[in-house]
Scaffold this active site. Structure first.
Site, PDB file in Angstrom:
ATOM      1  N   HIS A 215     -11.185 -23.685 -29.097  1.00 43.47           N
ATOM      2  CA  HIS A 215     -11.804 -24.006 -27.848  1.00 43.47           C
ATOM      3  C   HIS A 215     -13.098 -23.032 -27.566  1.00 43.47           C
ATOM      4  CE1 HIS A 215      -9.122 -26.838 -26.725  1.00 43.47           C
ATOM      5  NE2 HIS A 215      -8.018 -26.054 -27.228  1.00 43.47           N
TER       6      HIS A 215
ATOM      7  N   LYS B 280      -3.705   9.319 -21.312  1.00 43.50           N
ATOM      8  CA  LYS B 280      -2.345   8.823 -21.472  1.00 43.50           C
ATOM      9  C   LYS B 280      -1.837   7.994 -20.391  1.00 43.50           C
ATOM     10  CE  LYS B 280       1.417   8.073 -23.522  1.00 43.50           C
ATOM     11  NZ  LYS B 280       1.472   7.048 -24.518  1.00 43.50           N
TER      12      LYS B 280
ATOM     13  N   GLU C  68      -8.595   0.321 -29.325  1.00 44.66           N
ATOM     14  CA  GLU C  68      -8.380   1.684 -28.687  1.00 44.66           C
ATOM     15  C   GLU C  68      -8.391   2.981 -29.281  1.00 44.66           C
ATOM     16  OE1 GLU C  68      -4.944   2.681 -26.039  1.00 44.66           O
ATOM     17  OE2 GLU C  68      -3.638   1.388 -27.357  1.00 44.66           O
TER      18      GLU C  68
ATOM     19  N   GLU D 125      -1.659  -7.450 -28.563  1.00 46.20           N
ATOM     20  CA  GLU D 125      -1.366  -5.901 -28.531  1.00 46.20           C
ATOM     21  C   GLU D 125      -2.103  -5.348 -30.020  1.00 46.20           C
ATOM     22  OE1 GLU D 125      -0.388  -3.550 -26.982  1.00 46.20           O
ATOM     23  OE2 GLU D 125       0.493  -2.083 -28.259  1.00 46.20           O
TER      24      GLU D 125
ATOM     25  N   LYS E 237      -4.523  -2.530 -30.062  1.00 47.89           N
ATOM     26  CA  LYS E 237      -4.175  -1.218 -30.777  1.00 47.89           C
ATOM     27  C   LYS E 237      -5.490  -0.936 -31.442  1.00 47.89           C
ATOM     28  CE  LYS E 237      -1.501   0.541 -29.160  1.00 47.89           C
ATOM     29  NZ  LYS E 237      -0.837   0.039 -28.109  1.00 47.89           N
TER      30      LYS E 237
ATOM     31  N   CYS F  70      -5.895  14.254 -15.545  1.00 44.70           N
ATOM     32  CA  CYS F  70      -5.806  15.676 -15.190  1.00 44.70           C
ATOM     33  C   CYS F  70      -4.386  16.277 -15.467  1.00 44.70           C
ATOM     34  CB  CYS F  70      -6.265  15.994 -13.940  1.00 44.70           C
ATOM     35  SG  CYS F  70      -7.966  15.379 -13.558  1.00 44.70           S
TER      36      CYS F  70
HETATM   37  O1  M6R Z   1       2.164   4.819 -18.583  1.00 41.77           O
HETATM   38  P1  M6R Z   1       1.889   3.090 -18.832  1.00 41.77           P
HETATM   39  O2  M6R Z   1       2.917   2.252 -19.390  1.00 41.77           O
HETATM   40  O3  M6R Z   1       2.066   2.556 -17.411  1.00 41.77           O
HETATM   41  O4  M6R Z   1       0.563   2.801 -19.259  1.00 41.77           O
HETATM   42  C1  M6R Z   1      -0.136   1.441 -18.997  1.00 41.77           C
HETATM   43  C2  M6R Z   1      -1.439   1.644 -20.034  1.00 41.77           C
HETATM   44  O5  M6R Z   1      -2.232   2.479 -19.483  1.00 41.77           O
HETATM   45  C3  M6R Z   1      -1.048   1.858 -21.467  1.00 41.77           C
HETATM   46  O6  M6R Z   1       0.015   1.118 -21.870  1.00 41.77           O
HETATM   47  C4  M6R Z   1      -2.374   1.839 -22.177  1.00 41.77           C
HETATM   48  O7  M6R Z   1      -2.992   0.592 -22.337  1.00 41.77           O
HETATM   49  C5  M6R Z   1      -2.173   2.381 -23.663  1.00 41.77           C
HETATM   50  N1  M6R Z   1      -3.290   3.017 -24.156  1.00 41.77           N
HETATM   51  C6  M6R Z   1      -1.921   1.442 -24.484  1.00 41.77           C
HETATM   52  O8  M6R Z   1      -1.784   2.023 -25.968  1.00 41.77           O
END
Ligand code: M6R
Length: 613
Positions: A509, A608, A493, A486, A490, A2
């Site tokens: 395994h 975000k 998501e 990672e 990426k 929000c």
């Molecule tokens: O703001 P933060 O780095 O604490 O956020 C952590 C995760 O929510 C964030 O890295 C999330 O996994 C992203 N969507 C990854 O691209």
């Protein structure tokens, strides 16, 4: 997540609110609304979906277009589905008080029962409306001012909140408060802008006052008063936001994510500026000076984070053990506080977070502090809650990261971890010649990153050739094992393709059962101690007719014979490789998502900044 905007000043409030809400769009939302005071009444427009839908409603409402004080909100649904009724602002029973809220009122159910028993009727399923009606009840029961009613209501609620409240009975006033959810007051000339995020304020002013947890502010047309929730006055400094509007615009790129991927050489330089000192051949981290002694006494490091930042922590695990020889472990922030963690004397906990507002990371940090750990932060957003609650820390200086998928913050997290590991390593065991070699290599990373970025077109073609495959594997070893994780995160998501990341040797395994003809397996395999081993893993996939995409070292011609596609990265010490090897994977995910027509910067279901548990 929000977002909140509030405005009081000479301009049309609806313009400032809508523009501010658009700046907050990147946080993720599913409905939006505004409330504006005009001619003795509050006027509200709300809509599920995009802000453009809300704009259509405002265009049909002349009263909303007139007022010069108002509040606005983008909602990311927690209690109740994303529809108009559940969108904020919410009103009290009389319709004369309106409120926008970030966070969760945990005891809303008993409060709602109490209010219902006293004749209150609810129009939404939200916890927020309960707070709005509670404030209204205190006004009705004789609270002298809006702030008195807000204070009284907040003393009854449990949970987290950042709120902005207005009343038709005291129209030249906004009351804001925070506990666990960020709020900032922008101090313009003859106007104030309240927001949950600096990006909603920047258009108007760079002068801001940060509220701390358990504080509130009363903003009128010509004054700003800050106090604790118990009404003890608090004097606040007006601080400067360093980010510019230009920094938060797309800068000619199609998406924020692409802009941020391409910014990496520049922001990594910024991150190292004044810290990687090639003249005196040392690392200087002003943010850690006050705790260097304690850090050197540290017997155990715990790195805690979520998502991409957690992958950065996994790389940190290798860095701190390898370069500084400090026993290190990595904990998911969401698990940390629930496992009764062992925090002994001389334990240091480092919370890693781009936003500095991730609820789980913040909770882990607080748990660590409670148990007596030295608490440090590696954070991007200056003045964020994690940054302010740590004992000390190092900012990333990556600039605002708008794309939901974290990219440039990740590489800066790796750079900061490397700098901290080298700083401690040098004081513990690294010789000066070894240190100097690392410093030179670190300083060379931005140019090498650019060489990887120059391959974007080649990577786009690979992404397009394999984008129709529904399952991908990402495999790496050592420092590049977290990079495999990672790469998979990426891809899933932003393109919604299923992907799994693994340490390559784990494949046999179990996951090897998944390999079938044509399935892409991305091997992150630059030269290093496990290079020969990983070639064996490549053969295992090839034998099952999987498709091999390798991220390999420049000059490694041999690997081409066993791979379908090869993306090369420049050579560098193994400890620094993740800063380069992650870039092809970011681009692969980006181009796959674009080819699939996905909303790259605002992927479905994601926010975000995850400010709820
Ligand atoms: O703001 P933060 O780095 O604490 O956020 C952590 C995760 O929510 C964030 O890295 C999330 O996994 C992203 N969507 C990854 O691209």
């Amino acid at each position: 997540m929000c977002g909140i905007v509030g405005y009081i000043g000479p301009k049309r409030a609806c313009d400032v609110l809508i523009e501010g809400l658009k700046r907050l769009e990147y946080r993720g939302y599913d409905s939006a609304g505004v409330c504006v005071y005009h001619a003795g009444r509050l006027h509200i427009a709300k809509s599920p979906g995009r802000i453009s839908e809300l704009e259509k409603k405002i265009a049909e409402d002349p009263a909303i277009q007139c007022g010069t004080v108002g509040i606005g909100h983008t909602r990311w649904a927690t209690h109740g589905e994303p529809n108009e009724a559940n969108a904020h602002p919410h009103c009290d029973l009389s319709g004369r008080i309106a409120l926008v809220h970030n966070g969760i009122i945990e005891n809303y159910a008993p409060l709602k029962r109490f209010l219902s028993d006293h004749g209150h009727v609810f129009r939404s399923e939200t916890d927020t409306e309960v707070l709005a009606q509670l404030i209204g009840r205190f006004c009705q029961d004789g609270a002298e001012t809006l702030e008195d009613a807000v204070r009284a209501a907040l003393s009854e609620v449990g949970g987290t909140y950042g709120i902005a409240v207005m009343s038709a009975s005291e129209p030249d006033k906004l009351v804001v408060a925070r506990k666990g959810s960020p709020l900032i007051v922008g101090v313009g000339s003859g106007e104030y802008i309240v927001a949950s995020d600096a990006s909603a304020i920047l258009e108007h002013t760079t002068n801001v006052v940060y509220l701390n947890d358990n504080e509130m502010a009363v903003v009128t047309r010509d004054s700003l008063r800050t106090m604790t929730l118990d009404n003890v006055p608090v004097s606040k400094e007006v601080e400067q936001i360093e980010w510019s509007l230009e920094q938060i615009a797309k800068g000619g790129h199609e998406h924020f994510m692409l802009k941020e991927i391409f910014e990496q050489p520049e922001v990594v330089k910024m991150c190292m500026r004044g810290r990687v000192d090639l003249r005196d051949m040392r690392i200087q981290l002003g943010g850690l000076e006050s705790v260097t002694g304690a850090l050197l006494r540290t017997k155990r490091l715990i790195l805690t984070a979520c998502g991409t930042a957690w992958h950065a922590a996994l790389v940190g695990d290798y860095l701190f053990e390898d370069l500084a020889r400090i026993p290190t472990e990595v904990q998911y922030a969401s698990e940390f506080r629930y496992r009764n963690p062992i925090v002994e004397d001389d334990t240091t906990v480092i919370a890693i977070s781009q936003s500095g507002e991730t609820a789980d990371t913040l909770a882990a940090l607080r748990e660590a502090k409670e148990k007596g750990a030295l608490a440090l932060g590696i954070v991007n957003v200056v003045g964020s809650t994690i940054a302010r609650e740590t004992d000390a820390g190092v900012y990333l200086h990556a600039g605002p990261e708008i794309g939901v998928a974290s990219t440039k913050a990740f590489t800066c997290q790796l750079v900061v971890e490397t700098m901290v590991a080298l700083l401690l390593g040098r004081k513990r065991l690294l010789s000066q010649p070894v240190m100097e070699q690392y410093l030179r290599e670190l300083a060379a990373i931005p140019d090498k990153m650019q060489r990887v970025l120059d391959k974007a077109e080649e990577i786009r073609k690979i992404a397009e050739d394999y984008v129709d495959r529904d399952n991908w594997l990402f495999l790496g070893r050592g420092y590049n094992y977290p990079i495999a994780l990672e790469g998979a995160l990426k891809l899933k998501e932003i393109s919604y393709i299923h992907a799994e990341g693994l340490p390559a040797a784990e494949m046999k395994h179990g996951p090897i059962a998944l390999i079938h003809e044509g399935m892409p397996a991305v091997f992150v395999t630059p030269q290093g101690p496990t290079y020969d081993k990983i070639l064996g893993n490549i053969e295992e996939v090839r034998a099952r007719r999987g498709k091999i995409i390798a991220v390999a070292s420049e000059g490694d011609e041999g690997i081409r014979s066993c791979c379908d596609r090869v993306i090369t990265v420049p050579d560098c010490p193994v400890a620094l490789q993740p800063m380069l090897t992650v870039i092809p994977l970011q681009l692969l995910a980006y181009y796959a998502a674009v080819a699939r027509g996905c909303n790259v910067d605002k992927p479905r279901n994601l926010a975000k900044s995850v400010t709820v548990e």
